[in-house]
Scaffold this active site. Structure first.
Site, PDB file in Angstrom:
ATOM      1  N   ASP A  63     -53.763  47.675 -25.999  1.00 22.20           N
ATOM      2  CA  ASP A  63     -52.964  47.908 -24.807  1.00 22.20           C
ATOM      3  C   ASP A  63     -52.308  46.591 -24.390  1.00 22.20           C
ATOM      4  O   ASP A  63     -53.003  45.613 -24.074  1.00 22.20           O
ATOM      5  CB  ASP A  63     -53.851  48.440 -23.677  1.00 22.20           C
ATOM      6  N   THR A  96     -45.563  48.371 -21.879  1.00 22.25           N
ATOM      7  CA  THR A  96     -45.675  46.925 -21.651  1.00 22.25           C
ATOM      8  C   THR A  96     -45.393  46.133 -22.923  1.00 22.25           C
ATOM      9  O   THR A  96     -44.741  45.088 -22.870  1.00 22.25           O
ATOM     10  CB  THR A  96     -47.073  46.580 -21.121  1.00 22.25           C
ATOM     11  N   THR A  97     -45.883  46.615 -24.056  1.00 25.70           N
ATOM     12  CA  THR A  97     -45.600  45.922 -25.312  1.00 25.70           C
ATOM     13  C   THR A  97     -44.118  45.996 -25.642  1.00 25.70           C
ATOM     14  O   THR A  97     -43.512  45.009 -26.071  1.00 25.70           O
ATOM     15  CB  THR A  97     -46.429  46.539 -26.452  1.00 25.70           C
ATOM     16  N   ASP A 385     -52.866  54.961 -19.053  1.00 27.25           N
ATOM     17  CA  ASP A 385     -51.469  54.903 -19.505  1.00 27.25           C
ATOM     18  C   ASP A 385     -50.856  56.296 -19.514  1.00 27.25           C
ATOM     19  O   ASP A 385     -49.724  56.499 -19.064  1.00 27.25           O
ATOM     20  CB  ASP A 385     -51.388  54.297 -20.907  1.00 27.25           C
TER      21      ASP A 385
END
Length: 549
Positions: A63, A96-97, A385
């Site tokens: 994550d 987010t990545t 998520d």
């Protein structure tokens, strides 16, 4: 007056300063280094990171938000990317990545343009034009969807590649059920859904509770462990007297001491009597409950809980209809909530209290199981998520296909749009388009596929169908919309906009002033490899970064 030719210093002698192109290169390199660290975690075939803190605690996750949060990052430019990742997590709960690797690639492309002589203001203008056009394209390729099947597909996509991958169908179903219980119109209050993990058991043992639960037991062991036909009181009022530990009380004889203790006992009994007279048989209090009050409540068969968390109180209110009381004088039968059955139960090594049989509860709870702490923690993160993206879908009502298809389509149309723009801004728009393709390229690389051939095939397929994406399990280009691989539009929108904003902020910096030792001096012999990623040596952490450039 004679002219003084000596130089004047306004900074401390031990201050480090980097100016112009040198400062810009350092910041870009730091951002690319951070992007390269999280890049390998993207997609269903992404790898995990093991993070160990100074205390020896271990976190194993892919994550992006957790990785960036746990890393000890010191470089100011890298911290900016951490901030946009945190913003992405707070707003939509996922992506987010993606936002970090897009920002890193935008900076890489900007550096290439600068090396070819394109001024920074021109690059920034081109990027602004590109992101505005990208939002138009994203809107055009989005489609409306709020039905249960779509929400199920979105939850499943969000959990793919996480620790819960092998049980994603069951977990996605639990999550959609929980969201549907708290959904009000086109709004979802995520705080009304409690996701709680317990170590022990398997992922398949996870379940949605018929009602809600809190992760604590009753205040006193002599109180009943279960209550049928519960009448529930909620209080934000201390059921104890003011702490006299530091107070000074003078007594002239033992009788006064006894009178004082008797008065204190009587006051506590009055508090307990008011609770008993209200007719409640279950009490949840956000404050403390004195032992004397607990004794009287226990004698009357009342189950009581002290220091209940605010989030749990909010869920109890929504589930049972109880009103939160801030003054004990307001505790009447009219403010009590109802539930068919409340009982305390030990689940593996934790004590939980279940509140079941509520009339149309607008709150929900999911119990996550995992064989170890690391597994259950990663499943919990995956569920969080998925909750974020499902909530975003209900609120926005717009979704896009996954598998890198939005990025490929936006890039294709941006290249066409660039032809209508004159000047060097055209080059920046094309660079922006190339940068977006880092997403499907990374998905392919992480899956060990032939990246060049698949990108060529993807571009060709998008001439006819904007929903064609990469199926990393089969290694083929397929219609992601038909395959049910979908994501909220809000995730992509937020990621592209935030990446551009962070990129612009970093590119506008031409002077870096730092305290001595805060930054390592750049090494002019340091270069990136052909993949655009920093070399392997020295990737031990952003706190002590390798030399830059």
């Amino acid at each position: 007056m004679a002219q003084i030719n000596q130089p004047m210093y306004i900074l401390r002698d031990d201050t480090e300063r980097f100016q112009g192109r040198q400062a810009l290169r350092m910041n870009i390199f730091a951002s690319q280094l951070l992007a390269s660290i999280v890049r390998t975690t993207l997609g269903p075939k992404g790898m995990d990171k093991m993070l160990v803190d100074k205390m020896g605690d271990v976190v194993v996750t892919n994550d992006g938000a957790t990785i960036l949060q746990e890393m000890d990052i010191a470089h100011p430019a890298a911290k900016m990317l951490v901030e946009i990742a945190r913003k992405q997590e707070n707003v939509v709960g996922d992506g987010t990545t993606t936002v970090v690797i897009i920002a890193g690639e935008l900076l890489k492309k900007a550096q290439e343009l600068m090396e070819d002589g394109t001024p920074v203001p021109t690059i920034l203008m081109g990027y602004r034009l590109a992101v505005a056009k990208a939002m138009e394209i994203l809107f055009d390729i989005s489609f409306d969807a709020r039905d249960k099947d779509t929400l199920f597909g979105i939850a499943k996509t969000a959990m793919t590649g996480k620790g819960s991958d092998y049980a994603k169908d069951e977990l996605a179903e639990l999550l959609v059920q929980a969201v549907k219980k708290v959904e009000e119109g086109e709004e979802v209050d995520k705080t009304l859904i409690k996701i709680h993990r317990i170590n022990g058991g398997s992922v398949e043992d996870s379940k949605i509770v018929d009602g809600i639960f809190i992760d604590q037991g009753r205040a006193n062991e002599t109180m009943p462990k279960e209550i049928h036909d519960a009448k529930i009181a909620l209080m934000k009022y201390p059921l104890e007297l003011k702490d006299l530990e530091n107070a000074k009380v003078d007594f002239t004889d033992p009788l006064q001491m006894q009178i004082f203790l008797d008065n204190e006992q009587e006051m506590l009994k009055e508090i307990a009597d008011k609770i008993i007279d209200s007719g409640c048989n279950v009490l949840f209090c956000q404050k403390g409950i004195d032992d004397v009050v607990q004794h009287y409540l226990s004698k009357e068969g009342i189950m009581a809980f002290k220091r209940v968390k605010n989030t749990d109180v909010k869920r109890i209110m929504k589930a049972t209809g109880a009103e939160l009381i801030t003054n004990i004088e307001d505790l009447t039968p009219d403010v009590l909530g109802k539930a068919d059955y409340i009982h305390q139960e030990r689940v593996f090594d934790q004590i939980l209290t279940f509140i079941e049989g509520c009339d149309e509860p607008k709150a929900s709870s999911i119990l996550i199981r995992g064989s170890t702490r690391h597994i259950s923690s990663e499943i919990e993160r995956a569920m969080e998520d998925a909750l974020g993206v499902v909530a975003a879908t209900i609120e926005e009502g717009k979704v896009v296909s996954g598998g890198g298809s939005p990025e490929i389509e936006i890039a294709r149309q941006l290249r066409l749009y660039a032809n209508s723009i004159g000047g060097r801004e055209q080059l920046a728009i094309i660079a922006f388009a190339d940068a977006l393709e880092i997403v499907p390229r990374t998905l392919s690389e992480n899956a060990g596929l032939n990246t060049i051939d698949l990108l060529v095939e993807l571009r060709a397929a998008h001439e006819d169908n904007p929903y064609m994406g990469l199926d990393v399990f089969e290694g083929k280009v397929v219609d992601m919309k038909e395959a049910g691989v979908i994501e909220p539009q809000k995730v992509k929108k937020q990621a592209i906009q935030s990446a551009q904003e962070a990129c612009e902020m970093i590119l506008r910096i031409d002077d870096l002033v730092a305290a001595a030792g805060a930054l390592q001096k750049p090494d002019p012999d340091e270069n990136l490899d052909n993949s655009g990623m920093p070399p392997a040596p020295g990737m031990g952490g952003m706190g002590g970064m390798p030399p830059m450039m």
